[in-house]
Design a protein around this motif. Structure first.
Motif, PDB file in Angstrom:
ATOM      1  N   GLY A 128       0.823  -1.208   0.000  1.00  9.95           N
ATOM      2  CA  GLY A 128       0.000   0.000   0.000  1.00  9.95           C
ATOM      3  C   GLY A 128       0.852   1.250   0.000  1.00  9.95           C
ATOM      4  N   PHE A 129       1.847   1.288   0.861  1.00 12.29           N
ATOM      5  CA  PHE A 129       2.701   2.471   0.957  1.00 12.29           C
ATOM      6  C   PHE A 129       3.540   2.655  -0.301  1.00 12.29           C
ATOM      7  CE2 PHE A 129       6.680   4.557   2.446  1.00 12.29           C
ATOM      8  CZ  PHE A 129       6.127   5.777   2.803  1.00 12.29           C
ATOM      9  N   VAL A 130       4.098   1.553  -0.825  1.00 16.51           N
ATOM     10  CA  VAL A 130       4.942   1.635  -2.031  1.00 16.51           C
ATOM     11  C   VAL A 130       4.130   2.144  -3.219  1.00 16.51           C
ATOM     12  CG1 VAL A 130       6.213   0.259  -3.730  1.00 16.51           C
ATOM     13  CG2 VAL A 130       6.610  -0.086  -1.288  1.00 16.51           C
ATOM     14  N   ASN A 131       2.934   1.585  -3.414  1.00 12.19           N
ATOM     15  CA  ASN A 131       2.090   2.071  -4.509  1.00 12.19           C
ATOM     16  C   ASN A 131       1.667   3.509  -4.278  1.00 12.19           C
ATOM     17  OD1 ASN A 131       2.042  -0.087  -6.319  1.00 12.19           O
ATOM     18  ND2 ASN A 131       0.426  -1.156  -5.214  1.00 12.19           N
ATOM     19  N   GLY A 132       1.534   3.889  -3.001  1.00  9.69           N
ATOM     20  CA  GLY A 132       1.223   5.284  -2.695  1.00  9.69           C
ATOM     21  C   GLY A 132       2.355   6.211  -3.092  1.00  9.69           C
ATOM     22  N   THR A 310      -5.471   3.734  -1.025  1.00  7.44           N
ATOM     23  CA  THR A 310      -6.046   2.609  -0.296  1.00  7.44           C
ATOM     24  C   THR A 310      -6.535   1.504  -1.228  1.00  7.44           C
ATOM     25  OG1 THR A 310      -6.746   4.131   1.459  1.00  7.44           O
ATOM     26  CG2 THR A 310      -7.757   1.953   1.435  1.00  7.44           C
ATOM     27  N   VAL A 311      -7.145   1.877  -2.357  1.00  7.78           N
ATOM     28  CA  VAL A 311      -7.708   0.878  -3.266  1.00  7.78           C
ATOM     29  C   VAL A 311      -6.631  -0.107  -3.725  1.00  7.78           C
ATOM     30  CG1 VAL A 311      -8.704   0.515  -5.558  1.00  7.78           C
ATOM     31  CG2 VAL A 311      -9.658   2.270  -4.054  1.00  7.78           C
ATOM     32  N   PHE A 312      -5.442   0.423  -4.058  1.00  4.03           N
ATOM     33  CA  PHE A 312      -4.406  -0.478  -4.574  1.00  4.03           C
ATOM     34  C   PHE A 312      -3.747  -1.304  -3.480  1.00  4.03           C
ATOM     35  CE2 PHE A 312      -4.821   1.768  -8.538  1.00  4.03           C
ATOM     36  CZ  PHE A 312      -4.624   0.738  -9.444  1.00  4.03           C
ATOM     37  N   LYS A 313      -4.073  -1.031  -2.227  1.00  2.00           N
ATOM     38  CA  LYS A 313      -3.686  -1.944  -1.157  1.00  2.00           C
ATOM     39  C   LYS A 313      -4.534  -3.211  -1.224  1.00  2.00           C
ATOM     40  CE  LYS A 313      -2.402  -3.734   2.773  1.00  2.00           C
ATOM     41  NZ  LYS A 313      -1.097  -4.381   2.930  1.00  2.00           N
TER      42      LYS A 313
END
Length: 502
Positions: A128-132, A310-313
Motif C-alpha cells: 500500500g505504501f509503495v504504490n502510494g 487505499t484501493v491499490f492496497k
C-alpha cells in the motif's frame, strides 16, 4: 544504491514525465482557444479524449509489464509520446487536437506499469505504501497545470508543448540504462488471466471504487483550468495555480492513503473516503461562491488522494496471482472515471445553465460506493468467521433455539460420519446414543438457560451406529436485544481417553 532500490524513484519519476504530457491540452486550453476556434462541446472533447487511450491501454500495459518488464514498457512508451507531443505543437484544428490528444493518452496509461512492477520488490505489508509513493508521480499533472500557463504566457503555448520532449527523452535514456533487466516475468496468456478474474465481483467493486477516486482526480484536473476561467472569471495563471494546488494535495496525500491501508483496515478508510466524497458532491452542487467551491474541491482532493492509495492496497490482498491484469483493469476503470464527468458537466450546463446536477451525480456515485464498502466490510468479517469455523480441528455444530441443526463444519463430518446435507435440518437427537437419561439433558438445558454456557463429556453416536465419547462445549449466541438466537456446540472425540461403550 542497488539496481532494485533504484526502481521506485526511477519508475515514479518516469510516471511524472508521462503525466506531465497527459494533461497538457487541458492545462493550456485557455491559450489554445485563442488560436483555434473551439465550441464548449469541442473543448470538452479535446480535454477528455486523452483519457480514452490512457484508460484502455492500462489493461494490456499491465499485462505487458508482467511479461516484458517495466524497463521496456517505460522506454517504448516515453519514446512514442514524443511524436504526438510535437504534433500538438503544430496542430491548427479541432481534428488535429483530437488525434494528438488520443495518442498522448499513453502518458496516462503507463501508470499501470509501476503498480504491476514495484510490488515484486517489496513484501505485501508494504504494498500500500509503495504504490502510494509511486502514485506521487501524479504530481506531473500539477507541474504542467502550474508551469505550462506561466511558460505559455511568456513564450506561447506551442513552445511550451515542445519543451515536454526534453523530459521524455531524458527518462527514456534513464530507463534504458538503469531499468531492471532481471525483473521477474509472468508469461501467462492475457486471455487466461482475464478469464481467471472477470467473474470475481471484488474486481468490479474495486474498479468502481477507483473509477470514483482516481476518476474524480482526473476529471477535476482536466476540468478546472477552463472552468475556473469561464465560471469565476479568473486569469489563466490563477486558474492554473488553483488546479495545481488541487493536484498537489491529492497527489501528496496518496502515500498517506497507502500507509493507512497498510496500518488499518482498508475498508474502514474507504468508508471515510466515500462519506467525504458524498458530502463534498452535495456542497459543490449548491456552492455559489468561490470560497465554498474551493472547500468542496479540496475535500474531493483529500478523499480522492487517500482513496487512490487505499484501493491499490486491496488489489494484491484479493488477487496475489493475477496482480498485473487486475491492476490494469482497475487502473483502466479509474482513467475512464475521468473521461465521462467533463462531458457530462458540459452537457448538463448546456441544458440547464448550471452544473448542480453533475456534481450531485458525484455525490450519488459516492453514496453507492459507500454502501458497497460497508457491505464488503461486514461480508469479509462473516467470511473470515466462517473460514475459521470450517477449518478448525474441532467439530462445530450450530442449532436454532429448538435444537434444529443449521450449520456444521468438516470436522463434524469427520468425527460423526454425517455429511452436512444429512445433518442440516435434523434435530440434535440425530447424534443421541441413548446412553444418557432425560434428567441429564434437562440439567444441561437448565444450566444453559442460567449461564448461557455448558461444558462436559457426553456419549454420542456416529452415523455407522458406533458410540463415541466426546468433550462438548455449548455456548448461547445472543441477538441485538439480548435474546438467545442460536447455540453453538464445539466438540472433540476423546474416545481414546475413555473406555468405549458397547
Amino acid at each position: 544504491m542497488s539496481n532494485q532500490k533504484l526502481q521506485l524513484p526511477l519508475q515514479t519519476l518516469s510516471l511524472v514525465a508521462g503525466f506531465m504530457v497527459w494533461v497538457i491540452l487541458s492545462s493550456l486550453m485557455p491559450f489554445i482557444k485563442e488560436d483555434i476556434n473551439l465550441t464548449i462541446g469541442q473543448v470538452s472533447w479535446v480535454t477528455a479524449v486523452p483519457v480514452i487511450l490512457g484508460s484502455i491501454l492500462r489493461v494490456p500495459i499491465g499485462y505487458w509489464t508482467n511479461r516484458f518488464g517495466a524497463r521496456w514498457i517505460f522506454l517504448i512508451s516515453l519514446i512514442f509520446l514524443i511524436f504526438p507531443v510535437y504534433y500538438i505543437s503544430i496542430a491548427s484544428s479541432f481534428i488535429g487536437l483530437i488525434i494528438a490528444g488520443l495518442f498522448i493518452g499513453v502518458g496516462g496509461a503507463i501508470f499501470s506499469t509501476g503498480v504491476t512492477s514495484l510490488p515484486k520488490y517489496y513484501p505485501k505489508e508494504r504494498h500500500g505504501f509503495v504504490n502510494g509513493i509511486y502514485g506521487v508521480g501524479n504530481i506531473g499533472t500539477a507541474l504542467t497545470a502550474f508551469g505550462a500557463p506561466i511558460i505559455a504566457g511568456q513564450f506561447g503555448w506551442e513552445v511550451t508543448v515542445r519543451l515536454l520532449i526534453i523530459p521524455l527523452i531524458l527518462f527514456a535514456i534513464l530507463n534504458f540504462f538503469f531499468g531492471d533487466r532481471n525483473e521477474p516475468k509472468v508469461s501467462t496468456p492475457l486471455k487466461n488471466q482475464i478469464k481467471s478474474v472477470y467473474r470475481n465481483q471484488k474486481l468490479w467493486f474495486l474498479s468502481l471504487f477507483y473509477f470514483l477516486t482516481f476518476g474524480s482526480f482526473v476529471a477535476f484536473t482536466v476540468y478546472l483550468p477552463n472552468f475556473l476561467v469561464s465560471e469565476f472569471n479568473l486569469t489563466e495563471v490563477d486558474a492554473g495555480l488553483r488546479t495545481a494546488g488541487f493536484i498537489a494535495l491529492c497527489t501528496l496525500i496518496r502515500p498517506l492513503g497507502g500507509w493507512l491501508g497498510d496500518k488499518f483496515d482498508p475498508f474502514k478508510i474507504l468508508i471515510l473516503v466515500f462519506t467525504g466524497l458524498t458530502l463534498s458532491g452535495v456542497l459543490l452542487s449548491f456552492s455559489p461562491t468561490i470560497t465554498l467551491y474551493t472547500v468542496g474541491t479540496l475535500t474531493v482532493a483529500i478523499c480522492s488522494g487517500i482513496g487512490n492509495g487505499t484501493v491499490f492496497k486491496l488489489v494484491p490482498f484479493y488477487f496475489s496471482k493475477q496482480g498485473g491484469i487486475v491492476n490494469g483493469i482497475v487502473a483502466a476503470m479509474g482513467g475512464l472515471g475521468g473521461f465521462f464527468p467533463p462531458l457530462i458537466l458540459s452537457t448538463v450546463f448546456s441544458l440547464t445553465g448550471h452544473y448542480a446536477i453533475g456534481f450531485m451525480a458525484l455525490s450519488q456515485f459516492a453514496l453507492a460506493s459507500l454502501i458497497i464498502v460497508i457491505w464488503m466490510y461486514y461480508s469479509d468479517k462473516l467470511n473470515l468467521s466462517n473460514q475459521i469455523v470450517e477449518n478448525t480441528g474441532q467439530g462445530v455444530m450450530v442449532t436454532d433455539t429448538t435444537g434444529v441443526i443449521t450449520n456444521v463444519n468438516k470436522a463434524f463430518t469427520e468425527v460423526t460420519g454425517f455429511r452436512a446435507e444429512e445433518a442440516l435440518g435434523e434435530k440434535t437427537k440425530l447424534l443421541s446414543s441413548g446412553y444418557h437419561t432425560a434428567d441429564f439433558y434437562q440439567s444441561m438445558w437448565d444450566e444453559l438457560e442460567r449461564n448461557h454456557y455448558w461444558q462436559g463429556d457426553i456419549w454420542n453416536k456416529r452415523k455407522n451406529g458406533e458410540v463415541f465419547h466426546e468433550w462438548l462445549t455449548i455456548s448461547a449466541i445472543e441477538g441485538d436485544e439480548g435474546e438467545i438466537i442460536k447455540y453453538v456446540g464445539i466438540f472433540s472425540d476423546i474416545s481414546n481417553e475413555k473406555p468405549s461403550v458397547n
